[in-house]
Design an enzyme around this catalytic site. Sequence first.
Site, PDB file in Angstrom:
ATOM      1  N   ARG A  94       0.856  -1.200   0.000  1.00 33.54           N
ATOM      2  CA  ARG A  94       0.000   0.000   0.000  1.00 33.54           C
ATOM      3  C   ARG A  94       0.885   1.240   0.000  1.00 33.54           C
ATOM      4  O   ARG A  94       1.890   1.261   0.728  1.00 33.54           O
ATOM      5  CB  ARG A  94      -0.910   0.048   1.247  1.00 33.54           C
ATOM      6  CG  ARG A  94      -1.720  -1.178   1.521  1.00 33.54           C
ATOM      7  CD  ARG A  94      -2.692  -1.524   0.446  1.00 33.54           C
ATOM      8  NE  ARG A  94      -3.769  -0.551   0.262  1.00 33.54           N
ATOM      9  CZ  ARG A  94      -4.735  -0.699  -0.636  1.00 33.54           C
ATOM     10  NH1 ARG A  94      -4.745  -1.757  -1.447  1.00 33.54           N
ATOM     11  NH2 ARG A  94      -5.679   0.206  -0.756  1.00 33.54           N
ATOM     12  N   ASN A 110      12.563   1.232   3.583  1.00 37.65           N
ATOM     13  CA  ASN A 110      11.960   0.334   2.585  1.00 37.65           C
ATOM     14  C   ASN A 110      13.079  -0.391   1.855  1.00 37.65           C
ATOM     15  O   ASN A 110      14.184   0.125   1.727  1.00 37.65           O
ATOM     16  CB  ASN A 110      11.155   1.174   1.582  1.00 37.65           C
ATOM     17  CG  ASN A 110      10.506   0.330   0.497  1.00 37.65           C
ATOM     18  OD1 ASN A 110       9.935  -0.723   0.783  1.00 37.65           O
ATOM     19  ND2 ASN A 110      10.600   0.764  -0.742  1.00 37.65           N
ATOM     20  N   HIS A 112      13.767  -1.875  -1.931  1.00 35.84           N
ATOM     21  CA  HIS A 112      13.215  -1.797  -3.288  1.00 35.84           C
ATOM     22  C   HIS A 112      14.104  -2.609  -4.225  1.00 35.84           C
ATOM     23  O   HIS A 112      15.339  -2.493  -4.156  1.00 35.84           O
ATOM     24  CB  HIS A 112      13.151  -0.337  -3.747  1.00 35.84           C
ATOM     25  CG  HIS A 112      12.584  -0.191  -5.117  1.00 35.84           C
ATOM     26  ND1 HIS A 112      11.239  -0.319  -5.381  1.00 35.84           N
ATOM     27  CD2 HIS A 112      13.184   0.040  -6.308  1.00 35.84           C
ATOM     28  CE1 HIS A 112      11.034  -0.160  -6.678  1.00 35.84           C
ATOM     29  NE2 HIS A 112      12.193   0.050  -7.263  1.00 35.84           N
ATOM     30  N   GLU A 146       7.322  10.824  -1.667  1.00 34.10           N
ATOM     31  CA  GLU A 146       7.330  10.427  -3.077  1.00 34.10           C
ATOM     32  C   GLU A 146       7.742   8.953  -3.164  1.00 34.10           C
ATOM     33  O   GLU A 146       8.681   8.527  -2.502  1.00 34.10           O
ATOM     34  CB  GLU A 146       8.329  11.285  -3.874  1.00 34.10           C
ATOM     35  CG  GLU A 146       8.060  12.777  -3.810  1.00 34.10           C
ATOM     36  CD  GLU A 146       8.535  13.410  -2.497  1.00 34.10           C
ATOM     37  OE1 GLU A 146       9.419  12.844  -1.834  1.00 34.10           O
ATOM     38  OE2 GLU A 146       7.978  14.460  -2.124  1.00 34.10           O
ATOM     39  N   ASP A 148       9.336   5.499  -3.671  1.00 36.12           N
ATOM     40  CA  ASP A 148      10.685   4.988  -3.932  1.00 36.12           C
ATOM     41  C   ASP A 148      11.734   6.093  -3.956  1.00 36.12           C
ATOM     42  O   ASP A 148      12.735   6.008  -4.675  1.00 36.12           O
ATOM     43  CB  ASP A 148      10.720   4.155  -5.223  1.00 36.12           C
ATOM     44  CG  ASP A 148       9.817   2.931  -5.118  1.00 36.12           C
ATOM     45  OD1 ASP A 148       9.663   2.414  -3.994  1.00 36.12           O
ATOM     46  OD2 ASP A 148       9.254   2.515  -6.145  1.00 36.12           O
ATOM     47  N   GLU A 177      18.837  -9.044  -1.672  1.00 38.34           N
ATOM     48  CA  GLU A 177      17.965  -8.321  -0.731  1.00 38.34           C
ATOM     49  C   GLU A 177      18.073  -8.920   0.668  1.00 38.34           C
ATOM     50  O   GLU A 177      18.108  -8.207   1.671  1.00 38.34           O
ATOM     51  CB  GLU A 177      16.501  -8.386  -1.186  1.00 38.34           C
ATOM     52  CG  GLU A 177      16.198  -7.592  -2.442  1.00 38.34           C
ATOM     53  CD  GLU A 177      14.727  -7.663  -2.823  1.00 38.34           C
ATOM     54  OE1 GLU A 177      13.862  -7.631  -1.935  1.00 38.34           O
ATOM     55  OE2 GLU A 177      14.441  -7.772  -4.033  1.00 38.34           O
TER      56      GLU A 177
HETATM   57  C1  GRF Z   1      10.802  -7.676  -2.582  1.00 36.86           C
HETATM   58  O1  GRF Z   1      11.306  -7.839  -3.870  1.00 36.86           O
HETATM   59  C2  GRF Z   1      11.000  -6.257  -2.128  1.00 36.86           C
HETATM   60  O2  GRF Z   1      12.148  -5.684  -2.634  1.00 36.86           O
HETATM   61  C3  GRF Z   1       9.788  -5.564  -2.684  1.00 36.86           C
HETATM   62  O3  GRF Z   1       8.739  -6.499  -2.552  1.00 36.86           O
HETATM   63  C4  GRF Z   1       9.284  -7.813  -2.546  1.00 36.86           C
HETATM   64  C5  GRF Z   1       8.812  -8.461  -1.283  1.00 36.86           C
HETATM   65  O4  GRF Z   1       9.164  -9.825  -1.224  1.00 36.86           O
HETATM   66  N1  GRF Z   1       9.537  -4.323  -2.001  1.00 36.86           N
HETATM   67  P1  GRF Z   1       9.018 -10.621   0.139  1.00 36.86           P
HETATM   68  O5  GRF Z   1       7.561 -10.502   0.579  1.00 36.86           O
HETATM   69  O6  GRF Z   1       9.943 -10.008   1.126  1.00 36.86           O
HETATM   70  O7  GRF Z   1       9.389 -12.023  -0.195  1.00 36.86           O
END
Ligand code: GRF
Length: 217
Positions: A94, A110, A112, A146, A148, A177
């Site tokens: 959201r 966050n 991304h 804004e 991202d 990530e």
């Molecule tokens: C990830 O790719 C994150 O970067 C993006 O949404 C995805 C979430 O994946 N914001 P998960 O639910 O953490 O597996």
Amino acid sequence: MSKLKLGVLISGRGSNLQALIDACAAPGFPAEIALVLSNKADAFGLERAAKAGIATAVVSHRDYPGDKPAFEAAMDATLRASGVELVCLAGFMRLLSPWFVGQWHNALINIHPSLLPSFKGLDTHQRALDTGVRFHGCTVHYVRPEMDEGPIVAQAAVPVLPGDDAHRLADRVLDSEHRLYPHAVRLIAEGRARVDGDLVRIDGPVPELAAVVNPPL
Ligand code: GRF
């Protein structure tokens, strides 16, 4: 020393949440998850949290039709009641209003799936392939109103390889990530990530950086 209390906001599978759960379980990690909050009752991430013995809550946007301020006020109150000090968005789907973002100024981050400021928004992996970039990756940043945008805490780059499709590339980025998010949370929890205008300055050495940036495949 007391640990930084995290509130993790999710909407789905929660693999980044799992990476944070695993990191927080390691002795000496300077943060702990106080609450996992989902806007969807069936988010798989809630099961991950429950399995780890972490408190969960659901604040569904569907319970506040046409009333985003009330939805966000409920989320805000739930996070505050749990003593959350840093909100981590982890696949939370959201868009947050300037009001909510302001309530958590410099206490809301966050992850991304791109090297921001390239490829804001959705479908980042296909767009990276279509653009022909040789490096793609992920970014942890402080949230601003804004989408991202906001001061960058940390990034990890991964190569785009011959024969990649969006799924293969997404898997490689997701793996990075899972290393980057705990790394960024650690920097913040140790008080070493300092917001300075539009930038984040990192104080002190970052010896673990080599394992995060361009991680081995
Ligand atoms: C990830 O790719 C994150 O970067 C993006 O949404 C995805 C979430 O994946 N914001 P998960 O639910 O953490 O597996």
